[in-house]
Design a protein around this motif. Structure first.
Motif, PDB file in Angstrom:
ATOM      1  N   ALA A   1       0.829  -1.207   0.000  1.00 32.09           N
ATOM      2  CA  ALA A   1       0.000   0.000   0.000  1.00 32.09           C
ATOM      3  C   ALA A   1       0.860   1.252   0.000  1.00 32.09           C
ATOM      4  O   ALA A   1       0.500   2.267  -0.601  1.00 32.09           O
ATOM      5  CB  ALA A   1      -0.927  -0.009   1.211  1.00 32.09           C
ATOM      6  N   GLU A   2       2.023   1.193   0.659  1.00 28.58           N
ATOM      7  CA  GLU A   2       2.897   2.350   0.723  1.00 28.58           C
ATOM      8  C   GLU A   2       3.776   2.477  -0.511  1.00 28.58           C
ATOM      9  O   GLU A   2       4.615   3.381  -0.595  1.00 28.58           O
ATOM     10  CB  GLU A   2       3.769   2.274   1.982  1.00 28.58           C
ATOM     11  N   GLY A   3       3.617   1.586  -1.447  1.00 27.77           N
ATOM     12  CA  GLY A   3       4.380   1.664  -2.686  1.00 27.77           C
ATOM     13  C   GLY A   3       3.555   2.131  -3.864  1.00 27.77           C
ATOM     14  O   GLY A   3       4.029   2.141  -4.994  1.00 27.77           O
ATOM     15  N   GLN A   4       2.298   2.534  -3.621  1.00 25.97           N
ATOM     16  CA  GLN A   4       1.427   2.996  -4.695  1.00 25.97           C
ATOM     17  C   GLN A   4       1.730   4.446  -5.048  1.00 25.97           C
ATOM     18  O   GLN A   4       2.540   5.110  -4.404  1.00 25.97           O
ATOM     19  CB  GLN A   4      -0.042   2.837  -4.274  1.00 25.97           C
ATOM     20  N   GLU A   5       1.037   4.962  -6.066  1.00 27.91           N
ATOM     21  CA  GLU A   5       1.308   6.294  -6.574  1.00 27.91           C
ATOM     22  C   GLU A   5       0.209   7.284  -6.214  1.00 27.91           C
ATOM     23  O   GLU A   5      -0.893   6.894  -5.836  1.00 27.91           O
ATOM     24  CB  GLU A   5       1.460   6.242  -8.095  1.00 27.91           C
ATOM     25  N   CYS A   6       0.565   8.555  -6.311  1.00 31.06           N
ATOM     26  CA  CYS A   6      -0.407   9.635  -6.182  1.00 31.06           C
ATOM     27  C   CYS A   6      -0.523  10.309  -7.543  1.00 31.06           C
ATOM     28  O   CYS A   6       0.430  10.955  -7.996  1.00 31.06           O
ATOM     29  CB  CYS A   6       0.041  10.653  -5.136  1.00 31.06           C
ATOM     30  N   GLU A   7      -1.666  10.160  -8.166  1.00 31.85           N
ATOM     31  CA  GLU A   7      -1.817  10.634  -9.537  1.00 31.85           C
ATOM     32  C   GLU A   7      -2.175  12.111  -9.623  1.00 31.85           C
ATOM     33  O   GLU A   7      -2.043  12.715 -10.674  1.00 31.85           O
ATOM     34  CB  GLU A   7      -2.884   9.808 -10.252  1.00 31.85           C
ATOM     35  N   VAL A   8      -2.674  12.694  -8.531  1.00 33.85           N
ATOM     36  CA  VAL A   8      -3.077  14.099  -8.557  1.00 33.85           C
ATOM     37  C   VAL A   8      -2.393  14.828  -7.411  1.00 33.85           C
ATOM     38  O   VAL A   8      -1.673  14.234  -6.604  1.00 33.85           O
ATOM     39  CB  VAL A   8      -4.608  14.248  -8.444  1.00 33.85           C
ATOM     40  N   LEU A   9      -2.608  16.127  -7.350  1.00 30.93           N
ATOM     41  CA  LEU A   9      -1.869  16.934  -6.398  1.00 30.93           C
ATOM     42  C   LEU A   9      -2.497  17.029  -5.017  1.00 30.93           C
ATOM     43  O   LEU A   9      -1.805  17.085  -4.020  1.00 30.93           O
ATOM     44  CB  LEU A   9      -1.694  18.352  -6.958  1.00 30.93           C
ATOM     45  N   ASP A  10      -3.819  17.100  -4.934  1.00 29.96           N
ATOM     46  CA  ASP A  10      -4.436  17.413  -3.645  1.00 29.96           C
ATOM     47  C   ASP A  10      -4.820  16.178  -2.837  1.00 29.96           C
ATOM     48  O   ASP A  10      -5.482  16.291  -1.808  1.00 29.96           O
ATOM     49  CB  ASP A  10      -5.677  18.283  -3.849  1.00 29.96           C
ATOM     50  N   GLY A  11      -4.423  14.992  -3.264  1.00 30.07           N
ATOM     51  CA  GLY A  11      -4.691  13.791  -2.491  1.00 30.07           C
ATOM     52  C   GLY A  11      -6.005  13.118  -2.775  1.00 30.07           C
ATOM     53  O   GLY A  11      -6.254  12.008  -2.298  1.00 30.07           O
ATOM     54  N   SER A  12      -6.880  13.724  -3.563  1.00 24.40           N
ATOM     55  CA  SER A  12      -8.195  13.129  -3.797  1.00 24.40           C
ATOM     56  C   SER A  12      -8.118  11.867  -4.644  1.00 24.40           C
ATOM     57  O   SER A  12      -8.991  11.016  -4.561  1.00 24.40           O
ATOM     58  CB  SER A  12      -9.117  14.154  -4.474  1.00 24.40           C
ATOM     59  N   GLY A  13      -7.066  11.730  -5.444  1.00 25.45           N
ATOM     60  CA  GLY A  13      -6.917  10.528  -6.256  1.00 25.45           C
ATOM     61  C   GLY A  13      -5.660   9.763  -5.918  1.00 25.45           C
ATOM     62  O   GLY A  13      -5.133   9.043  -6.760  1.00 25.45           O
ATOM     63  N   CYS A  14      -5.181   9.914  -4.682  1.00 22.92           N
ATOM     64  CA  CYS A  14      -3.923   9.298  -4.280  1.00 22.92           C
ATOM     65  C   CYS A  14      -4.161   7.880  -3.780  1.00 22.92           C
ATOM     66  O   CYS A  14      -4.943   7.655  -2.844  1.00 22.92           O
ATOM     67  CB  CYS A  14      -3.270  10.143  -3.190  1.00 22.92           C
ATOM     68  N   ASP A  15      -3.489   6.914  -4.387  1.00 22.77           N
ATOM     69  CA  ASP A  15      -3.603   5.521  -3.951  1.00 22.77           C
ATOM     70  C   ASP A  15      -2.682   5.208  -2.772  1.00 22.77           C
ATOM     71  O   ASP A  15      -2.817   4.171  -2.141  1.00 22.77           O
ATOM     72  CB  ASP A  15      -3.253   4.576  -5.111  1.00 22.77           C
TER      73      ASP A  15
END
Length: 317
Positions: free
Chosen positions: A209-223
């Protein structure tokens, strides 16, 4: 001619006597040389068992960010690292442990009772800074000790021409019994106090889970919610002190968030080529592209990108 042959026979008898006396010394040195070489080799295995427990523990799960370090604390207090190393090295060979072989017999040396014990190392610590105390917890370190017992084989020649009339030695030349061996230092009273220690855990991502990506800036789409929340905690802690985080952002990219306390994070990994795919990605030719490109939801980025020219991460040619 008769006297000459007698002289030769006398010289041949003298050579045999010298050979016999020389063999006494040679065989003794050879036996003891092999024995103490085996003691040295097996002692290194005791040391290896102690250090193996430490390095094996570094691959265990240690935390869930932010600030959940119970996994590491429970692992150290359970004593499991020491038990695993004991099971692995009970035959003094960490490559191929064999159950039912607690005693190893070499040519002139026996080894048994190898035991590894691990616990909390109170003297090893690395305290977090005040701004990271909400994320990082100082669990400290772990230390491991190891001990074993080495002794000559039962058929070891303890007496060598040292009894009876005309004995070569007056007393037995080897009376040592079991030799307690420690992974570090010498045994005192049969106990091993010395051990090896290591500081455990860091900021590394320790789970899928801690190796996933954040696709957007504000955290709303962060995996990767754990990574995002950890970074935001540190950002907020620094920003609370004279707006230090916003000043750092302005110094590096030339623009700080318009709204105070706003936090954006974009994290891309190897699978994405370190690039943001949304909105076309960054056209900058440099590597490690983690910015979202023009037309994003971050006007601050667009402004700083327009001012950047040939600069990258605060460094200009």
């Amino acid at each position: 001619m008769v006297r000459l042959r007698g002289s030769r026979r006398a010289r041949r008898g003298q050579g045999t006597t010298e050979l016999a006396l020389g063999l006494l010394l040679f065989v003794t040195v050879l036996i003891f040389g092999i024995h103490f070489a085996e003691v040295g080799y097996l002692s290194l295995k005791v040391q290896e068992a102690a250090t193996s427990a430490l390095w094996d523990t570094t691959s265990a799960k240690m935390h869930e960010l932010p600030k959940d370090f119970d996994a590491l604390t429970d692992l150290i207090s359970s004593g499991k690292p020491g038990q695993l190393a004991t099971d692995r090295y009970k035959d003094f060979d960490g490559r191929t442990s064999k159950t039912g072989r607690p005693k190893v017999v070499q040519l002139f040396t026996t080894a048994e009772g190898l035991e590894v014990t691990c616990g909390q190392a109170g003297g090893i610590s690395f305290g977090p800074s005040p701004s990271t105390s909400g994320v990082y917890k100082n669990v400290g370190g772990m230390s491991c000790t190891a001990k074993a017992e080495l002794s000559p084989v039962k058929k070891f020649t303890r007496n060598f021409l040292d009894k009876g009339r005309g004995a070569f030695f007056d007393v037995p030349h080897y009376t040592v019994g079991a030799i307690p061996v420690c992974g570090l230092g010498r045994a005192k009273g049969g106990n091993c106090a010395g051990g090896f220690g290591i500081l455990l855990d860091d900021w590394g991502l320790s789970s899928n889970a801690e190796g996933q990506e954040c696709e957007v800036l504000d955290g709303s789409g962060c995996d990767n919610d754990a990574y995002y929340r950890s970074a935001k905690k540190v950002y907020d802690a620094h920003n609370a002190v004279n707006g230090a985080s916003e000043k750092l952002a302005r110094a590096i990219v030339g623009e700080a968030p318009i709204s105070p306390g706003t936090f954006w994070m974009s994290f891309r990994g190897m699978d994405s080529g370190f690039q943001e795919k949304e909105n076309g990605g960054d056209s900058d030719p440099n590597d490690w592209k983690t910015t979202p490109g023009a037309g994003s939801r971050s006007p601050e980025y667009n402004t700083s990108f327009g001012r950047r020219q040939g600069c990258f991460l605060g460094k200009c040619p």
